[in-house]
Design a protein around this motif. Structure first.
Motif, short mmCIF file in Angstrom:
data_model
loop_
_atom_site.label_atom_id
_atom_site.label_comp_id
_atom_site.label_asym_id
_atom_site.label_seq_id
_atom_site.Cartn_x
_atom_site.Cartn_y
_atom_site.Cartn_z
N UNK A 1 -0.43 40.91 10.46
CA UNK A 1 0.20 41.89 11.32
C UNK A 1 1.67 41.56 11.52
N UNK A 2 1.98 40.30 11.65
CA UNK A 2 3.38 39.92 11.86
C UNK A 2 4.25 40.30 10.68
N UNK A 3 3.74 40.15 9.47
CA UNK A 3 4.51 40.51 8.28
C UNK A 3 4.80 42.00 8.25
N UNK A 4 3.81 42.81 8.59
CA UNK A 4 4.00 44.25 8.63
C UNK A 4 5.02 44.61 9.72
N UNK A 18 16.16 41.68 12.92
CA UNK A 18 14.93 41.20 13.55
C UNK A 18 14.90 39.67 13.52
N UNK A 19 14.38 39.08 14.57
CA UNK A 19 14.29 37.62 14.63
C UNK A 19 13.01 37.21 13.91
N UNK A 20 13.16 36.34 12.94
CA UNK A 20 12.00 35.89 12.16
C UNK A 20 12.19 34.42 11.81
N UNK A 21 11.11 33.81 11.38
CA UNK A 21 11.19 32.40 11.02
C UNK A 21 11.18 32.20 9.50
N UNK A 22 11.56 33.22 8.77
CA UNK A 22 11.62 33.09 7.31
C UNK A 22 12.70 32.08 6.94
#
Length: 46
Positions: A1-4, A18-22
């Protein structure tokens, strides 16, 4: 769900970053939603 959720945010014209941890750009852009998928998410959230 987070990936979507991140894919949806990344494809919104009004969202700057968007804030992400990639760790890499490839990880962040690993999923691209189709127009139909974006519309289904928009309809579900209306």
């Amino acid at each position: 769900m987070a990936t979507v959720a991140l894919a949806w945010l990344a494809q919104q014209p009004t969202v700057v970053a968007p804030i992400a941890s990639a760790r890499t750009v490839e990880q962040l852009l690993a999923l691209q939603l189709t127009d139909g998928e974006l519309q289904a998410l928009a309809d579900a959230s209306a």
